[in-house]
Write a protein that holds these residues in place. Sequence first.
Motif, mmCIF file in Angstrom:
data_model
loop_
_atom_site.group_PDB
_atom_site.id
_atom_site.type_symbol
_atom_site.label_atom_id
_atom_site.label_comp_id
_atom_site.label_asym_id
_atom_site.label_seq_id
_atom_site.Cartn_x
_atom_site.Cartn_y
_atom_site.Cartn_z
ATOM 1 N N SER A 15 -4.623 -2.082 0.488
ATOM 2 C CA SER A 15 -4.900 -0.657 0.455
ATOM 3 C C SER A 15 -4.741 -0.114 -0.971
ATOM 4 O O SER A 15 -5.524 -0.453 -1.858
ATOM 5 C CB SER A 15 -3.985 0.063 1.449
ATOM 6 O OG SER A 15 -4.401 1.384 1.661
ATOM 7 N N LEU A 16 -3.732 0.719 -1.226
ATOM 8 C CA LEU A 16 -3.464 1.195 -2.584
ATOM 9 C C LEU A 16 -3.267 0.028 -3.541
ATOM 10 O O LEU A 16 -3.609 0.115 -4.729
ATOM 11 C CB LEU A 16 -2.225 2.095 -2.574
ATOM 12 C CG LEU A 16 -1.695 2.592 -3.912
ATOM 13 C CD1 LEU A 16 -2.724 3.447 -4.628
ATOM 14 C CD2 LEU A 16 -0.384 3.352 -3.716
ATOM 15 N N GLY A 17 -2.738 -1.088 -3.037
ATOM 16 C CA GLY A 17 -2.564 -2.270 -3.879
ATOM 17 C C GLY A 17 -3.882 -2.784 -4.430
ATOM 18 O O GLY A 17 -3.915 -3.373 -5.519
ATOM 19 N N GLY A 18 -4.984 -2.578 -3.696
ATOM 20 C CA GLY A 18 -6.290 -2.941 -4.224
ATOM 21 C C GLY A 18 -6.666 -2.095 -5.428
ATOM 22 O O GLY A 18 -7.223 -2.592 -6.414
ATOM 23 N N GLY A 38 0.801 -1.211 0.000
ATOM 24 C CA GLY A 38 0.000 0.000 0.000
ATOM 25 C C GLY A 38 0.838 1.267 0.000
ATOM 26 O O GLY A 38 2.069 1.239 -0.121
ATOM 27 N N LEU A 39 0.150 2.389 0.145
ATOM 28 C CA LEU A 39 0.792 3.698 0.150
ATOM 29 C C LEU A 39 1.844 3.780 1.244
ATOM 30 O O LEU A 39 1.603 3.390 2.389
ATOM 31 C CB LEU A 39 -0.273 4.782 0.368
ATOM 32 C CG LEU A 39 0.221 6.226 0.405
ATOM 33 C CD1 LEU A 39 0.815 6.631 -0.933
ATOM 34 C CD2 LEU A 39 -0.920 7.167 0.809
ATOM 35 N N LEU A 40 3.028 4.275 0.886
ATOM 36 C CA LEU A 40 4.177 4.470 1.774
ATOM 37 C C LEU A 40 4.793 3.149 2.234
ATOM 38 O O LEU A 40 5.565 3.118 3.194
ATOM 39 C CB LEU A 40 3.798 5.315 3.004
ATOM 40 C CG LEU A 40 3.190 6.691 2.730
ATOM 41 C CD1 LEU A 40 2.968 7.451 4.039
ATOM 42 C CD2 LEU A 40 4.064 7.505 1.799
ATOM 43 N N GLY A 41 4.484 2.065 1.552
ATOM 44 C CA GLY A 41 5.032 0.773 1.929
ATOM 45 C C GLY A 41 6.111 0.297 0.977
ATOM 46 O O GLY A 41 6.718 1.065 0.220
ATOM 47 N N SER A 42 6.366 -1.000 1.024
ATOM 48 C CA SER A 42 7.307 -1.667 0.128
ATOM 49 C C SER A 42 7.111 -3.160 0.321
ATOM 50 O O SER A 42 6.226 -3.600 1.068
ATOM 51 C CB SER A 42 8.764 -1.274 0.429
ATOM 52 O OG SER A 42 9.250 -1.978 1.560
ATOM 53 N N ARG A 43 7.979 -3.942 -0.292
ATOM 54 C CA ARG A 43 7.949 -5.391 -0.100
ATOM 55 C C ARG A 43 8.068 -5.776 1.372
ATOM 56 O O ARG A 43 7.606 -6.842 1.778
ATOM 57 C CB ARG A 43 9.103 -6.038 -0.882
ATOM 58 C CG ARG A 43 10.463 -5.650 -0.325
ATOM 59 C CD ARG A 43 11.613 -6.255 -1.091
ATOM 60 N NE ARG A 43 11.770 -5.640 -2.406
ATOM 61 C CZ ARG A 43 12.776 -5.906 -3.228
ATOM 62 N NH1 ARG A 43 13.691 -6.789 -2.874
ATOM 63 N NH2 ARG A 43 12.869 -5.319 -4.386
ATOM 64 N N LEU A 44 8.682 -4.906 2.181
ATOM 65 C CA LEU A 44 8.882 -5.209 3.599
ATOM 66 C C LEU A 44 7.562 -5.372 4.347
ATOM 67 O O LEU A 44 7.535 -6.001 5.413
ATOM 68 C CB LEU A 44 9.716 -4.117 4.271
ATOM 69 C CG LEU A 44 11.150 -3.931 3.749
ATOM 70 C CD1 LEU A 44 11.846 -2.801 4.501
ATOM 71 C CD2 LEU A 44 11.942 -5.224 3.870
ATOM 72 N N ASN A 45 6.492 -4.822 3.810
ATOM 73 C CA ASN A 45 5.196 -4.984 4.475
ATOM 74 C C ASN A 45 4.793 -6.446 4.603
ATOM 75 O O ASN A 45 4.027 -6.806 5.500
ATOM 76 C CB ASN A 45 4.104 -4.240 3.703
ATOM 77 C CG ASN A 45 4.235 -2.734 3.786
ATOM 78 O OD1 ASN A 45 4.232 -2.055 2.775
ATOM 79 N ND2 ASN A 45 4.369 -2.207 4.986
#
Length: 293
Positions: A124-127, A54-61
Motif C-alpha cells: 500500500s503506502l509502502g509501494g 502501509g498506512l496505519l501499520g507497523s512491522r507487525l503487519n
Amino acid sequence: MFTIHPFRLLAALLLLVTLHAQARDYIATAPDGVTLAVQESGNPDGVPVIFIHGLLGSRLNWSEQLASPQLQGYRLITYDLRGHGLSAKPAGTRAYSDGRRWADDLRAVMQAAQVHKPVLVGWSLGGAVISNYLAAYGDQDLAGAVYVDGVIELAPEQITAHPDIYRDLISSDLRTHLDAINAFLRLCFQTPPPAPVLERLLANAAMASWDMQRGVQSMTVPAAEGLRAARVPLLLLYGEQDALVRTGPAIARAVALNPRIQSKRYARSGHAPFLEEPQRFNRDLAAFIAQLR
C-alpha cells in the motif's frame, strides 16, 4: 499420505529456534533526524528482504512472513515508517507530505542494516515509498522490488474514493478519529484475520501520528520518474477484491510506465493478500527472490 521424517521436523524446528534467537532490534536515523525502529530475523547470511508496511501499520503487519518456514532462509528486515509504531513521530505535516523524506528513510534503513542488493516489498503506502526511492536513488543498489496492492499514484482513477473515512481520519474528535481507523482497517480485508490479530492491528493503527495522517494524504509520489527508469525485476501482487486501491487501473498504470513489470492477482484477497492468503503469498515471494539469483 504425506509424512515428515521426525529428524527432519526436529531439524526444521531447531533452525527456527536458532533464527528467532538471532533476531535483533536497532535504530536507523534519517537525514532530518527522525529515528526509525528496525528489526531483523531469519538468516543473517541470506538474501536481504526489506518489508515496508502501509498506512496505519507497523512491522507487525508482516507476522505471517516473519514466521514462514519458506522465508526463513532470507534475511528478513522490517521497520516502522515515520509516524508509525515505535519510530519517531515528528510534528507538522511537512515531515510527511514530501515523498523524498520517505525515500531517505528507506535509504537510512539500508545503510544501518549494511545490506547489499536487497529485495524491497512494499504494501500500500509502502509501494509509494518504493516509487519515491526509485525516483531519488535509482535501482542500482537493489535486486528487485515487489508492490503489494501498492499505491502507484495518488490519482482518483487508481484509488477507491472513501472521502468520509479519509476526512474523519484527521478529525480532532477522538471518537470520530478512532471510528475512522476502525472503518479503514476493516476495508483492508476481504476475509478479516482472526479477532486477536485484528484487535492488535487496530491498537497498532491507533498509535499512528495524526500529523502523519494529515500530511500523507498529499504525499508526493513520482511514480512516472521512479518506475519508468527501473531495470531490476518488479512484481505486482494485488488482491482482486481490494476496496482501497483499484487493482486494474493501478496495474495498468504501472505496466504503462514500465512494460517489464510482472503481476499476479489474488482472486480471494482484498487489500492485504499477505495476511489473507499468506501461504500463497509467501510462495510467490520466495519464487520471485529465487529467480533473482
